[in-house]
Scaffold this motif. Sequence first.
Motif, PDB file in Angstrom:
ATOM      1  N   CYS A 103       0.813  -1.143  -0.140  1.00 30.08           N
ATOM      2  CA  CYS A 103       0.163   0.107   0.055  1.00 30.08           C
ATOM      3  C   CYS A 103       0.679   1.143   0.010  1.00 30.08           C
ATOM      4  N   LEU A 104       2.133   1.247   0.487  1.00 32.90           N
ATOM      5  CA  LEU A 104       3.161   2.363   0.715  1.00 32.90           C
ATOM      6  C   LEU A 104       3.904   2.569  -0.476  1.00 32.90           C
ATOM      7  N   PHE A 105       3.726   1.810  -1.693  1.00 35.94           N
ATOM      8  CA  PHE A 105       4.815   1.745  -2.847  1.00 35.94           C
ATOM      9  C   PHE A 105       6.055   1.503  -2.191  1.00 35.94           C
ATOM     10  N   GLN A 106       6.115   0.639  -1.298  1.00 35.61           N
ATOM     11  CA  GLN A 106       7.507   0.202  -0.847  1.00 35.61           C
ATOM     12  C   GLN A 106       7.936  -1.330  -1.439  1.00 35.61           C
ATOM     13  N   SER A 107       9.108  -1.695  -1.241  1.00 35.44           N
ATOM     14  CA  SER A 107       9.491  -2.798  -1.606  1.00 35.44           C
ATOM     15  C   SER A 107       8.652  -4.064  -1.442  1.00 35.44           C
ATOM     16  N   ASN A 108       8.451  -4.741  -2.496  1.00 30.79           N
ATOM     17  CA  ASN A 108       7.589  -6.073  -2.286  1.00 30.79           C
ATOM     18  C   ASN A 108       7.570  -6.834  -3.145  1.00 30.79           C
ATOM     19  N   PRO A 109       7.218  -8.029  -3.186  1.00 29.53           N
ATOM     20  CA  PRO A 109       7.490  -9.087  -4.132  1.00 29.53           C
ATOM     21  C   PRO A 109       6.546  -8.707  -5.494  1.00 29.53           C
ATOM     22  N   ASN A 144       3.720   6.395   7.877  1.00 33.02           N
ATOM     23  CA  ASN A 144       2.949   5.823   7.037  1.00 33.02           C
ATOM     24  C   ASN A 144       2.275   7.067   6.123  1.00 33.02           C
ATOM     25  N   ALA A 145       1.696   8.144   6.679  1.00 32.73           N
ATOM     26  CA  ALA A 145       1.140   9.039   5.609  1.00 32.73           C
ATOM     27  C   ALA A 145       2.270   9.477   4.891  1.00 32.73           C
ATOM     28  N   LYS A 146       3.374   9.968   5.601  1.00 36.69           N
ATOM     29  CA  LYS A 146       4.295  10.520   4.738  1.00 36.69           C
ATOM     30  C   LYS A 146       4.814   9.441   3.650  1.00 36.69           C
ATOM     31  N   ALA A 147       5.044   8.448   3.814  1.00 32.38           N
ATOM     32  CA  ALA A 147       5.445   7.185   2.837  1.00 32.38           C
ATOM     33  C   ALA A 147       4.538   7.079   1.713  1.00 32.38           C
ATOM     34  N   PHE A 148       3.094   7.269   2.214  1.00 36.15           N
ATOM     35  CA  PHE A 148       2.184   6.822   1.097  1.00 36.15           C
ATOM     36  C   PHE A 148       2.064   8.010   0.144  1.00 36.15           C
ATOM     37  N   VAL A 149       1.907   9.208   0.781  1.00 33.78           N
ATOM     38  CA  VAL A 149       1.740  10.349   0.111  1.00 33.78           C
ATOM     39  C   VAL A 149       3.020  10.740  -0.897  1.00 33.78           C
ATOM     40  N   GLY A 150       4.166  10.657  -0.337  1.00 32.66           N
ATOM     41  CA  GLY A 150       5.255  10.909  -0.854  1.00 32.66           C
ATOM     42  C   GLY A 150       5.757  10.011  -2.000  1.00 32.66           C
ATOM     43  N   ASN A 151       5.376   8.884  -1.964  1.00 33.34           N
ATOM     44  CA  ASN A 151       5.777   7.719  -2.759  1.00 33.34           C
ATOM     45  C   ASN A 151       4.725   7.791  -3.881  1.00 33.34           C
ATOM     46  N   LEU A 152       3.576   8.444  -3.734  1.00 38.98           N
ATOM     47  CA  LEU A 152       2.302   8.500  -4.729  1.00 38.98           C
ATOM     48  C   LEU A 152       2.752   9.546  -5.565  1.00 38.98           C
ATOM     49  N   VAL A 153       3.423  10.697  -4.961  1.00 43.34           N
ATOM     50  CA  VAL A 153       3.597  11.923  -5.597  1.00 43.34           C
ATOM     51  C   VAL A 153       4.824  11.521  -6.635  1.00 43.34           C
ATOM     52  N   SER A 204      13.251  18.923  -2.966  1.00 43.82           N
ATOM     53  CA  SER A 204      13.389  17.933  -3.778  1.00 43.82           C
ATOM     54  C   SER A 204      12.133  17.312  -4.268  1.00 43.82           C
ATOM     55  N   THR A 205      11.833  16.828  -5.532  1.00 49.06           N
ATOM     56  CA  THR A 205      10.712  16.373  -6.003  1.00 49.06           C
ATOM     57  C   THR A 205      10.273  14.976  -5.628  1.00 49.06           C
ATOM     58  N   SER A 206      11.220  14.319  -4.741  1.00 56.27           N
ATOM     59  CA  SER A 206      10.908  13.026  -4.234  1.00 56.27           C
ATOM     60  C   SER A 206      11.330  13.404  -2.910  1.00 56.27           C
ATOM     61  N   ASN A 207      10.517  12.585  -1.902  1.00 57.55           N
ATOM     62  CA  ASN A 207      10.801  12.396  -0.385  1.00 57.55           C
ATOM     63  C   ASN A 207      12.108  11.786  -0.459  1.00 57.55           C
ATOM     64  N   ALA A 208      12.758  12.252   0.546  1.00 54.70           N
ATOM     65  CA  ALA A 208      14.174  11.650   0.781  1.00 54.70           C
ATOM     66  C   ALA A 208      14.240  10.463   1.628  1.00 54.70           C
ATOM     67  N   THR A 209      13.105  10.596   2.682  1.00 54.50           N
ATOM     68  CA  THR A 209      12.961   9.437   3.668  1.00 54.50           C
ATOM     69  C   THR A 209      11.965   8.264   2.899  1.00 54.50           C
ATOM     70  N   ALA A 210      11.334   8.475   1.764  1.00 56.81           N
ATOM     71  CA  ALA A 210      10.140   7.508   1.546  1.00 56.81           C
ATOM     72  C   ALA A 210      10.998   6.708   0.476  1.00 56.81           C
ATOM     73  N   SER A 211      10.401   5.454   0.568  1.00 62.69           N
ATOM     74  CA  SER A 211      10.998   4.372  -0.596  1.00 62.69           C
ATOM     75  C   SER A 211      10.613   4.845  -1.986  1.00 62.69           C
ATOM     76  N   PRO A 212      11.492   4.704  -2.939  1.00 65.92           N
ATOM     77  CA  PRO A 212      11.178   5.143  -4.349  1.00 65.92           C
ATOM     78  C   PRO A 212       9.924   3.922  -4.880  1.00 65.92           C
ATOM     79  N   PRO A 213       8.999   4.675  -5.553  1.00 68.37           N
ATOM     80  CA  PRO A 213       8.004   3.500  -6.373  1.00 68.37           C
ATOM     81  C   PRO A 213       8.720   2.693  -6.949  1.00 68.37           C
ATOM     82  N   GLN A 214       8.090   1.442  -7.092  1.00 68.52           N
ATOM     83  CA  GLN A 214       8.775   0.472  -7.959  1.00 68.52           C
ATOM     84  C   GLN A 214       8.343   0.627  -9.387  1.00 68.52           C
TER      85      GLN A 214
END
Length: 432
Positions: free
Chosen positions: A219-225, A283-292, A351-361
């Motif tokens: 759900c958070l755009f983080q690393s998953n299979p 979680n909110a920061k990861a979701f919105v940052g990675n969605l953006v 920066s246009t991406s959140n430094a602490t959020a995982s990049p989207p796959q």
Amino acid sequence: MEKRLLLLLPIFALFHPLPSATSQSVIGVNYGQVADNLPPLSVTVNLLQSTTISKLRIYGADAAVIQSFAGTSISLVIGVSNADVASLASDPNAAAGWAAANVFPYVNSSSISIVTVGNEALNSGDSSLASNLLPAMQNLLYALSASTSVSAVKVSTVHTMDVLSQSDPPSSGAFHPDLVDTLKGILGFLRDSGSPFMINPYPYFAYRSDPRPETLAFCLFQSNPGRLDAGSKLTYSNMFDAQVDAVRSAVNALGFPEVEIVVAETGWPYKGDPDEVGATVDNAKAFVGNLVAHLRSLVGTPLMPGRSVDTFLFALYDEDLKPGPTSERSFGLYRADQTMNYDAGLVKSSSTSNATASPPQSNTTQQSPPATPAGLTQPVGWCGPGATLQAEAGGGSLEPAVQCFSAVGSRGAGTLGRLLSYVALTMSITRL
């Protein structure tokens, strides 16, 4: 030699694209006003202009809000309230009066892109709204057509994910049978008028229904299979794409593949009650940052590769007067004093991406299911029995919607073709 290098620059640009305004234009935000502590509108205008947000959605047609954004580059989505739908449906003059009061006065100053007729009307519990929705939309469009200066304004309506009866896997997305006739009429109207189908997907509610670590990462755009859709043979890396593609499949199944999809609301609460699992700042920061970051990449979804759907984040501010659990008052990107609840990478100077959020796959075509992790005896892909894709964030209803599935989709394959075209063009020019 120098001439040939200059001619090869377009080829280099294919693989090293420069930042584009297009990647920013897909991101909007909802401006809810169920609060008694919101800052002056002039402050809100300045705040938005300090971000990369280019679209604002309001839930009515507040003249003060519309006038405040006059002369800015921010386009507006305004709305007809559910209470006004019946009158617009039954009386073309009422629709003409609404357009004359809420759209025509601003055509030369404020940019209104869409008028939404009703909000989540088909799942409101009021059966009369469903029957009046399409006539109201038709009458309003006819009223707007009286002026060529507003011919670009689209008319649509907003739905919850509860209009779907099936969404797992995304390729099997389907509307509730009792809504099919109504939605066929609405989709025909949207196709003929070039307007979008607007939907409110919330991965947050999928995680609440199935609070496993692997579901949270998905759900958070983080690393998953990744999760395979056996129907389309595409694999999904995040819940947002799966929800959007389930809607795409449902719209296509009714015969309207040309109708664009717009995400009218999505978000994640940064705070909740003790029993509201997942409602945290991280979680909110990861979701919105990675969605953006995902939207800016323009990678699209597995079923719609190569472009991002226009997406309105929920919401600009916390709304302290909203009823329901704590999460309902905790979706804001900003507090009333304009300080951030978390940094989602939306400020122009950051920066246009959140430094602490995982990049989207990245989405990649998968012809076979992902390998089953050690210790598991079945393919990865299910969020669990009884899980739901989403429930309404705006009204606090957490009724089960559709089962939570999601599977990392294919990107467009046009780059090689464009490269060969550039090479052929370069060779022909250098021979001159």
